[in-house]
Design a protein around this motif. Structure first.
Motif, mmCIF file in Angstrom:
data_model
loop_
_atom_site.group_PDB
_atom_site.id
_atom_site.type_symbol
_atom_site.label_atom_id
_atom_site.label_comp_id
_atom_site.label_asym_id
_atom_site.label_seq_id
_atom_site.Cartn_x
_atom_site.Cartn_y
_atom_site.Cartn_z
ATOM 1 N N TYR A 150 0.994 -0.853 -0.083
ATOM 2 C CA TYR A 150 -0.202 0.317 -0.073
ATOM 3 C C TYR A 150 0.373 1.373 -0.125
ATOM 4 C CZ TYR A 150 0.415 0.445 4.884
ATOM 5 O OH TYR A 150 1.425 0.435 6.096
ATOM 6 N N THR A 151 0.513 2.750 -0.200
ATOM 7 C CA THR A 151 1.471 3.383 -0.524
ATOM 8 C C THR A 151 -0.218 4.672 0.190
ATOM 9 O OG1 THR A 151 1.687 3.368 -2.967
ATOM 10 C CG2 THR A 151 1.771 5.574 -2.628
ATOM 11 N N GLU A 152 0.344 4.956 1.467
ATOM 12 C CA GLU A 152 0.017 6.083 2.096
ATOM 13 C C GLU A 152 -0.114 7.282 1.850
ATOM 14 O OE1 GLU A 152 1.126 7.485 6.905
ATOM 15 O OE2 GLU A 152 2.891 5.642 5.694
ATOM 16 N N MET A 153 -0.611 8.356 1.763
ATOM 17 C CA MET A 153 -0.389 9.354 1.302
ATOM 18 C C MET A 153 -0.607 10.177 2.252
ATOM 19 S SD MET A 153 -2.797 8.979 -2.702
ATOM 20 C CE MET A 153 -4.115 8.482 -1.746
ATOM 21 N N GLU A 154 0.101 11.386 2.063
ATOM 22 C CA GLU A 154 0.086 12.689 3.292
ATOM 23 C C GLU A 154 -1.234 12.863 3.317
ATOM 24 O OE1 GLU A 154 2.761 16.052 2.010
ATOM 25 O OE2 GLU A 154 4.651 14.282 2.185
ATOM 26 N N SER A 155 -1.957 13.291 2.661
ATOM 27 C CA SER A 155 -3.453 13.486 2.747
ATOM 28 C C SER A 155 -4.984 12.677 1.579
ATOM 29 C CB SER A 155 -3.756 15.000 2.873
ATOM 30 O OG SER A 155 -3.495 15.498 1.443
ATOM 31 N N ASP A 156 -5.152 12.340 2.004
ATOM 32 C CA ASP A 156 -6.842 11.693 1.133
ATOM 33 C C ASP A 156 -6.929 12.640 -0.069
ATOM 34 O OD1 ASP A 156 -7.017 9.882 2.676
ATOM 35 O OD2 ASP A 156 -8.722 10.478 3.743
ATOM 36 N N PRO A 157 -7.210 12.248 -1.148
ATOM 37 C CA PRO A 157 -7.935 13.041 -2.252
ATOM 38 C C PRO A 157 -9.004 14.232 -2.342
ATOM 39 C CG PRO A 157 -7.291 10.794 -3.038
ATOM 40 C CD PRO A 157 -6.900 10.525 -1.284
ATOM 41 N N ARG A 158 -8.974 15.743 -2.493
ATOM 42 C CA ARG A 158 -9.942 15.285 -2.235
ATOM 43 C C ARG A 158 -11.163 15.498 -3.684
ATOM 44 N NH1 ARG A 158 -9.568 19.167 2.019
ATOM 45 N NH2 ARG A 158 -7.596 19.073 2.573
ATOM 46 N N LYS A 159 -10.503 15.347 -4.606
ATOM 47 C CA LYS A 159 -11.709 14.887 -5.817
ATOM 48 C C LYS A 159 -11.798 13.387 -6.203
ATOM 49 C CE LYS A 159 -10.229 19.572 -7.442
ATOM 50 N NZ LYS A 159 -9.585 20.162 -8.783
ATOM 51 N N PRO A 160 -13.044 13.263 -6.734
ATOM 52 C CA PRO A 160 -13.016 11.784 -7.189
ATOM 53 C C PRO A 160 -12.004 11.687 -8.186
ATOM 54 C CG PRO A 160 -15.387 12.705 -6.820
ATOM 55 C CD PRO A 160 -14.189 13.910 -6.489
ATOM 56 N N SER A 161 -11.911 13.075 -8.680
ATOM 57 C CA SER A 161 -10.957 12.186 -10.264
ATOM 58 C C SER A 161 -9.944 11.849 -10.224
ATOM 59 C CB SER A 161 -11.295 13.412 -10.899
ATOM 60 O OG SER A 161 -10.468 14.424 -10.461
ATOM 61 N N THR A 162 -9.500 12.560 -9.358
ATOM 62 C CA THR A 162 -8.098 11.950 -8.077
ATOM 63 C C THR A 162 -7.943 10.979 -7.494
ATOM 64 O OG1 THR A 162 -7.608 14.692 -8.127
ATOM 65 C CG2 THR A 162 -6.180 12.557 -6.784
ATOM 66 N N GLU A 163 -9.250 10.245 -7.304
ATOM 67 C CA GLU A 163 -9.474 9.274 -6.371
ATOM 68 C C GLU A 163 -9.383 7.725 -7.323
ATOM 69 O OE1 GLU A 163 -10.598 6.919 -2.954
ATOM 70 O OE2 GLU A 163 -9.120 7.642 -3.491
ATOM 71 N N LEU A 164 -10.065 8.197 -8.320
ATOM 72 C CA LEU A 164 -10.193 7.405 -9.883
ATOM 73 C C LEU A 164 -8.670 6.984 -10.192
ATOM 74 C CD1 LEU A 164 -12.385 5.396 -11.298
ATOM 75 C CD2 LEU A 164 -12.469 7.710 -12.672
ATOM 76 N N LEU A 165 -8.459 8.584 -10.593
ATOM 77 C CA LEU A 165 -6.862 8.174 -11.455
ATOM 78 C C LEU A 165 -5.732 6.866 -10.087
ATOM 79 C CD1 LEU A 165 -6.195 11.920 -12.692
ATOM 80 C CD2 LEU A 165 -7.010 9.233 -13.742
ATOM 81 N N PHE A 166 -6.038 7.116 -8.712
ATOM 82 C CA PHE A 166 -4.747 7.068 -8.078
ATOM 83 C C PHE A 166 -4.844 5.529 -8.336
ATOM 84 C CE2 PHE A 166 -3.601 5.560 -4.489
ATOM 85 C CZ PHE A 166 -2.632 5.690 -3.906
ATOM 86 N N SER A 167 -6.308 5.003 -8.314
ATOM 87 C CA SER A 167 -6.333 3.178 -7.672
ATOM 88 C C SER A 167 -6.329 3.023 -9.085
ATOM 89 C CB SER A 167 -8.227 3.722 -7.591
ATOM 90 O OG SER A 167 -8.891 3.906 -8.930
#
Length: 346
Positions: free
Chosen positions: A65-82
């Motif tokens: 798993y990759t630990e990020m400093e903060s959660d994505p604030r946009k669904p688009s960022t979450e989708l691209l990350f996943s």
């Protein structure tokens, strides 16, 4: 896991290739670790590209798993990350498949075929719609984009992850019963299913906590501050606080000029036996005020959580400018976010 792979796969290869089969199995275990690293680097690079810092990457042979400093604030960022991780695994699998097809028969070709197969399986399995899999994060992003609520997306993807975990072990038992799966494969599938169930459950619980973020108001949560001069005994300080109707107040210590200089440690005060309290000065069980965390009274919800995470402590001064509104105890914040904490403490 590396030993399990070496014993199970190496014993099969040893039948036709002798002891070198175990060396090939060890190379396979190492290639899996490298593949997981590249998978997680895909997540990390996309996170940085979208402006989200990365604290680190944790690897194991069941995944990573990759630990990020903060959660994505946009669904688009979450989708691209996943999607980044499964895409990397798919590309590795595709390249390895082409390489194996072009190579003449050899031990190296066997290894490349295994790398191709394992990465393609990871890409497909990881894309399944259930947390903590990458497909679960994509599902959360989709629900989040549709209804604007990330918490609902997390709960939906968490329950879906539980379904995936159950199906994983069911399918593994069916394959084992039909002879298509070995006992070692069944054990690995069980470990994966157990890990998925735990991750999905943790995601659901985290979502329930996040749903309570709007309730976080440091001013309302803060306990009033009752200040006594240096040299006051603990017994006298507690008596004065109770006399003024503030028995639950946090105790502060002021110098001769009336300036707040220390804060009595709640746990240390509670640990002092009642018969000794008249002889214990408050400053002896207090911490310097400069070492106490500070939270601005105007912060709310997730901003309060972020402030606590940046400067971990068990208590914080809630301030408006230079004025102290009260003292926020971390335990009070935890009980607000998770009412079960209060019940377990009782």
């Amino acid at each position: 896991m590396a030993l399990l792979i070496m014993v199970s796969w190496g014993s099969q290869l040893a039948v036709s290739h002798g002891s070198i089969g175990y060396a090939l199995a060890a190379a396979m275990a190492f290639s899996l670790l490298v593949s997981v690293l590249l998978h997680e680097l895909g997540h990390a690079l996309v996170a940085r590209w979208r402006g989200v810092g990365v604290r680190g990457i944790t690897l194991d042979l069941l995944g990573g798993y990759t630990e990020m400093e903060s959660d994505p604030r946009k669904p688009s960022t979450e989708l691209l990350f996943s999607l980044a991780g499964p895409l990397v695994s798919f590309l590795i699998g595709a390249v390895a498949t082409v390489a194996a097809l072009l190579m003449p028969p050899s031990l190296l070709r066997i290894l490349i075929w295994q790398v191709a197969f394992s990465n393609l399986v990871v890409a497909v399995y990881n894309a399944l719609p259930g947390l903590p899999l990458d497909g679960g994060r994509a599902l959360r992003a989709a629900v989040w984009a549709i209804n604007g609520d990330k918490t609902t997306g997390t709960i939906v993807a968490g329950w879906s992850g539980r379904v995936v975990a159950v199906l994983t072990i069911v399918v593994a038992f069916v394959l084992y019963a039909t002879g298509l799966y070995s006992a070692v494969g069944l054990i690995i599938a069980a470990l994966i299913a157990f890990t998925l169930w735990q991750g999905a459950t943790a995601s659901i619980n985290q979502a329930k906590v996040m749903a309570r973020f709007p309730l976080i108001d440091p001013v309302r949560l803060a306990r009033p501050l009752f200040v006594v001069p240096t040299g006051t005994s603990l017994a006298e300080a507690l008596r004065r606080a109770a006399e003024q109707g503030r028995p639950a107040a946090a105790l502060g210590v002021a110098d001769a000029s009336g300036r707040l200089v220390a804060l009595v440690k709640r746990e240390a005060a509670a640990a002092v036996p009642e018969q000794r309290r008249p002889w214990v000065p408050v400053e002896s069980i207090a911490r310097d005020i400069d070492s106490v965390g500070v939270i601005a009274a105007g912060l709310r919800g997730e901003d309060v959580i972020r402030a606590v995470q940046q400067h971990p402590a068990d208590e914080f001064l809630v301030t408006t400018g230079e004025d102290v509104v009260g003292v926020l105890h971390l335990a009070d914040l935890v009980q607000l976010l998770d009412p079960r904490a209060r019940r377990s403490a009782q």
